[in-house]
Design a protein around this motif. Structure first.
Motif, PDB file in Angstrom:
ATOM      1  N   UNK A 133       5.133  -6.728 -15.524  1.00  0.00           N
ATOM      2  CA  UNK A 133       4.098  -6.295 -14.599  1.00  0.00           C
ATOM      3  C   UNK A 133       4.724  -5.310 -13.619  1.00  0.00           C
ATOM      4  N   UNK A 134       4.075  -4.169 -13.423  1.00  0.00           N
ATOM      5  CA  UNK A 134       4.560  -3.135 -12.513  1.00  0.00           C
ATOM      6  C   UNK A 134       3.476  -2.827 -11.496  1.00  0.00           C
ATOM      7  N   UNK A 135       3.814  -2.937 -10.200  1.00  0.00           N
ATOM      8  CA  UNK A 135       2.870  -2.673  -9.130  1.00  0.00           C
ATOM      9  C   UNK A 135       3.518  -1.731  -8.127  1.00  0.00           C
ATOM     10  N   UNK A 136       2.836  -0.643  -7.825  1.00  0.00           N
ATOM     11  CA  UNK A 136       3.260   0.277  -6.773  1.00  0.00           C
ATOM     12  C   UNK A 136       2.102   0.413  -5.801  1.00  0.00           C
ATOM     13  N   UNK A 137       2.360   0.081  -4.531  1.00  0.00           N
ATOM     14  CA  UNK A 137       1.349   0.190  -3.484  1.00  0.00           C
ATOM     15  C   UNK A 137       1.993   0.903  -2.303  1.00  0.00           C
ATOM     16  N   UNK A 138       1.745   2.200  -2.207  1.00  0.00           N
ATOM     17  CA  UNK A 138       2.391   2.992  -1.158  1.00  0.00           C
ATOM     18  C   UNK A 138       3.891   3.041  -1.389  1.00  0.00           C
TER      19      UNK A 138
END
Length: 161
Positions: A133-138
């Protein structure tokens, strides 16, 4: 020793096939470069190389992501991982869930097969299921790895699974 060389040669062949198939080769004169650069960008293939060092030792990673038009927004992802005498080949389907300027979330379910080149026999483990799982938030980046390893199907000489 022949088995060790055979599996090592197979891994090197797989690395070469993925490397050559992942990167479009451009042989052109300088005046044709702009047109061919556009073709390269439109190919939908990208590759990467990475090294890590931790308690297992130095690990070498090579991977590629292919985005053929028939998969829609999905991608076919592959990677090869080598540490010591162990090598692993993984293949999976990249699923983008959210992709905007401020937020990106994607899932990558994969299956893989591992080889211990110091052992006399072939495959040593089945690495499945895997979910990345890959998450980029800002400025925040989060990566999660969930993996299962099944070694007993490859315990040669033992009839139980």
């Amino acid at each position: 020793m022949k088995t060790y060389t055979f599996w090592l040669v197979r891994l090197l062949v797989m690395v070469c096939v993925f490397a050559v198939g992942s990167v479009p080769m451009v042989y052109a004169d300088a005046h044709e470069m702009g047109e061919e650069m556009a073709e390269e960008e439109a190919s939908g293939a990208s590759g990467w190389f990475r090294t890590d060092t931790d308690s297992l030792g130095t690990q070498i990673w090579v991977g590629a992501s292919h985005s053929p038009s028939f998969l829609g927004g999905l991608s076919l992802d592959t990677d090869i991982y080598v540490v010591g005498t162990f090598g692993e080949l993984d293949i999976g389907l990249g699923i983008p869930v959210v992709d905007s300027d401020s937020l990106s979330l994607s899932f990558l379910p994969m299956v893989g097969i591992g080889f211990d080149y110091a052992a006399a026999n072939g495959p040593s483990s089945l690495i499945a299921p895997q979910l990345f799982t890959y998450l980029t938030a800002g400025s925040i980046y989060f990566e999660s790895w969930i993996q299962g390893f099944f070694n007993s199907p490859f315990d040669y000489g033992d009839d139980s699974i």
